[in-house]
Design a protein around this motif. Structure first.
Motif, mmCIF file in Angstrom:
data_model
loop_
_atom_site.group_PDB
_atom_site.id
_atom_site.type_symbol
_atom_site.label_atom_id
_atom_site.label_comp_id
_atom_site.label_asym_id
_atom_site.label_seq_id
_atom_site.Cartn_x
_atom_site.Cartn_y
_atom_site.Cartn_z
ATOM 1 N N ALA A 178 16.668 -5.296 -2.979
ATOM 2 C CA ALA A 178 16.393 -3.860 -2.925
ATOM 3 C C ALA A 178 15.846 -3.342 -4.253
ATOM 4 O O ALA A 178 14.832 -2.627 -4.287
ATOM 5 N N THR A 179 16.494 -3.698 -5.357
ATOM 6 C CA THR A 179 16.022 -3.239 -6.673
ATOM 7 C C THR A 179 14.648 -3.815 -6.993
ATOM 8 O O THR A 179 13.759 -3.114 -7.498
ATOM 9 N N PHE A 180 14.477 -5.088 -6.679
ATOM 10 C CA PHE A 180 13.185 -5.744 -6.910
ATOM 11 C C PHE A 180 12.085 -5.072 -6.105
ATOM 12 O O PHE A 180 10.980 -4.832 -6.603
ATOM 13 N N ALA A 181 12.367 -4.729 -4.843
ATOM 14 C CA ALA A 181 11.366 -4.107 -3.985
ATOM 15 C C ALA A 181 10.979 -2.725 -4.495
ATOM 16 O O ALA A 181 9.800 -2.346 -4.467
ATOM 17 N N ARG A 182 11.949 -1.946 -4.969
ATOM 18 C CA ARG A 182 11.639 -0.613 -5.483
ATOM 19 C C ARG A 182 10.799 -0.695 -6.757
ATOM 20 O O ARG A 182 9.872 0.100 -6.963
ATOM 21 N N GLU A 183 11.104 -1.665 -7.619
ATOM 22 C CA GLU A 183 10.310 -1.836 -8.837
ATOM 23 C C GLU A 183 8.871 -2.180 -8.490
ATOM 24 O O GLU A 183 7.922 -1.623 -9.057
ATOM 25 N N GLN A 184 8.689 -3.091 -7.540
ATOM 26 C CA GLN A 184 7.333 -3.453 -7.133
ATOM 27 C C GLN A 184 6.620 -2.289 -6.462
ATOM 28 O O GLN A 184 5.413 -2.095 -6.649
ATOM 29 N N GLY A 241 0.822 -1.196 0.000
ATOM 30 C CA GLY A 241 0.000 0.000 0.000
ATOM 31 C C GLY A 241 0.859 1.251 0.000
ATOM 32 O O GLY A 241 2.093 1.193 -0.061
ATOM 33 N N PHE A 242 0.199 2.395 0.066
ATOM 34 C CA PHE A 242 0.910 3.672 -0.025
ATOM 35 C C PHE A 242 1.981 3.797 1.061
ATOM 36 O O PHE A 242 3.110 4.226 0.783
ATOM 37 N N ALA A 243 1.649 3.439 2.306
ATOM 38 C CA ALA A 243 2.614 3.571 3.399
ATOM 39 C C ALA A 243 3.821 2.674 3.176
ATOM 40 O O ALA A 243 4.976 3.105 3.341
ATOM 41 N N GLY A 244 3.577 1.413 2.790
ATOM 42 C CA GLY A 244 4.682 0.500 2.540
ATOM 43 C C GLY A 244 5.552 0.943 1.383
ATOM 44 O O GLY A 244 6.783 0.823 1.436
ATOM 45 N N ASP A 245 4.925 1.474 0.328
ATOM 46 C CA ASP A 245 5.696 1.944 -0.822
ATOM 47 C C ASP A 245 6.618 3.095 -0.429
ATOM 48 O O ASP A 245 7.793 3.142 -0.825
ATOM 49 N N LEU A 246 6.094 4.031 0.360
ATOM 50 C CA LEU A 246 6.910 5.171 0.778
ATOM 51 C C LEU A 246 8.052 4.727 1.689
ATOM 52 O O LEU A 246 9.151 5.304 1.634
ATOM 53 N N LEU A 247 7.826 3.712 2.513
ATOM 54 C CA LEU A 247 8.908 3.178 3.340
ATOM 55 C C LEU A 247 10.015 2.582 2.479
ATOM 56 O O LEU A 247 11.206 2.734 2.780
ATOM 57 N N VAL A 248 9.625 1.897 1.402
ATOM 58 C CA VAL A 248 10.629 1.325 0.498
ATOM 59 C C VAL A 248 11.446 2.430 -0.164
ATOM 60 O O VAL A 248 12.677 2.375 -0.223
ATOM 61 N N PHE A 249 10.772 3.472 -0.652
ATOM 62 C CA PHE A 249 11.469 4.555 -1.336
ATOM 63 C C PHE A 249 12.381 5.336 -0.387
ATOM 64 O O PHE A 249 13.427 5.832 -0.798
ATOM 65 N N SER A 250 11.978 5.451 0.882
ATOM 66 C CA SER A 250 12.792 6.197 1.849
ATOM 67 C C SER A 250 13.922 5.372 2.425
ATOM 68 O O SER A 250 14.763 5.900 3.157
ATOM 69 N N GLY A 251 13.951 4.063 2.122
ATOM 70 C CA GLY A 251 14.998 3.198 2.648
ATOM 71 C C GLY A 251 14.749 2.720 4.059
ATOM 72 O O GLY A 251 15.645 2.136 4.680
ATOM 73 N N ARG A 252 13.545 2.937 4.587
ATOM 74 C CA ARG A 252 13.239 2.529 5.960
ATOM 75 C C ARG A 252 12.609 1.149 6.046
ATOM 76 O O ARG A 252 12.396 0.640 7.142
ATOM 77 N N ALA A 253 12.286 0.554 4.927
ATOM 78 C CA ALA A 253 11.695 -0.787 4.934
ATOM 79 C C ALA A 253 12.792 -1.822 5.132
ATOM 80 O O ALA A 253 13.922 -1.674 4.643
ATOM 81 N N SER A 254 12.460 -2.873 5.871
ATOM 82 C CA SER A 254 13.438 -3.942 6.127
ATOM 83 C C SER A 254 13.471 -4.897 4.939
ATOM 84 O O SER A 254 12.808 -5.945 4.936
ATOM 85 N N VAL A 255 14.235 -4.505 3.926
ATOM 86 C CA VAL A 255 14.349 -5.305 2.705
ATOM 87 C C VAL A 255 15.787 -5.794 2.572
ATOM 88 O O VAL A 255 16.723 -4.978 2.663
ATOM 89 N N PRO A 256 16.018 -7.106 2.389
ATOM 90 C CA PRO A 256 17.388 -7.589 2.180
ATOM 91 C C PRO A 256 18.048 -6.886 0.998
ATOM 92 O O PRO A 256 17.385 -6.517 0.029
ATOM 93 N N ALA A 257 19.347 -6.721 1.088
ATOM 94 C CA ALA A 257 20.071 -5.966 0.063
ATOM 95 C C ALA A 257 19.891 -6.574 -1.324
ATOM 96 O O ALA A 257 19.785 -5.846 -2.316
ATOM 97 N N GLU A 258 19.836 -7.900 -1.411
ATOM 98 C CA GLU A 258 19.723 -8.545 -2.726
ATOM 99 C C GLU A 258 18.354 -8.314 -3.370
ATOM 100 O O GLU A 258 18.188 -8.512 -4.578
#
Length: 335
Positions: A283-289, A264-281
């Motif tokens: 990261a690109t996949f998460a931003r695309e999604q 959702g909107f909140a989760g997407d903004l967390l990904v863009f701000s770098g605050r989401a707990s996403v493994p480094a491998e």
């Protein structure tokens, strides 16, 4: 609308209709050609080998895409032909709106994948097709608009219900495409990596889930038509079931859009701000999604939920004489 009340479109609109229908028939023919070759993609630009390997039955997937193309061509033809007046306005207008959304989504996918490498002809074809569909849809909506015969809230209830119908129809067609082997927007769906792999690999569990989603979409379409005042009068039990289901759908879809369910909107903004707990491998996949979810999926779920809420609120208020208002609203919008 009826044959007697048919208003013929102008020459320009007829040309736009035939451009829209012709473009979809060309698309269907190209997909049939690729189905006969057993390949994913389009002639001259087949999908990479790693993408081809994800499809156990590529011919079936391409045949599903071809069927969607033929169906879209029939919708465009109906909007500018006299026989299309026999189709209920709400149904054809919903199909046209869905076709515009699919054209827009297809254009976004094409640009995102082609980028600067797209030729001038590719840009022109995408633009002409999208413009033709917009002209046909706007013209049909204007030509078939009837006089206002109901109170504003009753009309809003019908529009909300028909909006929910259109969203359910879009979701059901997408899931049907996946169930039949297609992949429309499958790679752009926000899912955890393992589930995304299962989706693209068409595991048995995923395919069964697609068919279940198709059934739920049909159930949602039926509920939306009931909320619009069709199939009445409604008994107390049916009214309660409709209201509970509509409000539950509204709450669930709003929560999904805002981000209370992971995406959702909140989760997407967390990904863009770098605050989401996403493994480094990933990261690109998460931003695309996150981009796809921010621009397509979350707005869709928010619209879907809002439509359920608008329809349910007026339906709850429609008691006694109000029930007739809702029924008349459905007739006015669907005339």
């Amino acid at each position: 609308m009826s044959i007697e009340g048919y208003v013929p479109p102008g020459r320009g609109v007829r040309v736009a209709g035939w451009l829209a229908a012709g473009g979809m028939l060309v698309y269907a023919g190209l997909k049939v050609y690729m189905a006969l070759r057993g390949e994913i993609g389009m002639p001259g630009s087949p999908a990479p080998p790693e993408v081809q390997a994800r499809f156990e039955h590529p011919a079936l997937a391409q045949a599903g895409n071809a069927a969607l193309g033929v169906g879209a061509a029939a919708v465009a033809w109906a909007a500018v032909a006299r026989w299309g007046a026999r189709i209920p306005r709400w149904l054809l207008l919903g199909a046209l709106a869905l076709a515009v959304v699919m054209q827009l989504a297809g254009a976004v996918v094409t640009v995102a994948r082609g980028g600067p490498g797209m030729s001038l002809s590719d840009w022109a074809m995408s633009g002409v097709q999208l413009a033709a569909w917009c002209v046909v849809t706007v013209s049909y909506a204007a030509r078939t608009r009837g006089p206002a015969r109901v109170r504003p809230w009753a009309a809003y209830a019908a529009y909300g219900a028909y909006g929910a119908f259109g969203c359910a129809l879009a979701y059901g067609l997408m899931k049907l495409n996946w169930a039949l082997g297609g992949a429309f927007l499958a790679r752009e769906t926000p899912l955890p990596p393992t589930l995304r792999e299962d989706l693209l690999a068409r595991t048995d569990g995923m395919v069964a889930g697609h068919w279940l989603s198709v059934a739920l979409a049909v159930l949602g379409m039926a509920a939306a038509l009931h909320l619009a005042g069709h199939f009445g009068p409604h008994g107390r039990l049916r009214r309660r079931v409709l209201l509970v289901g509509a409000w539950a759908g509204c709450a669930f879809m709003a929560a999904r859009a805002v981000g209370l369910l992971g995406y959702g909107f909140a989760g997407d903004l967390l990904v863009f701000s770098g605050r989401a707990s996403v493994p480094a491998e990933y990261a690109t996949f998460a931003r695309e999604q996150a981009w796809w979810d921010l621009l397509l999926w979350s707005p869709y779920w928010l619209l879907f939920g809002a439509c359920w809420g608008v329809a349910a609120r007026r339906y709850r208020r429609a008691d006694g004489p109000g029930r007739a208002a809702v029924s008349h609203a459905g007739q006015a919008v669907g005339a």
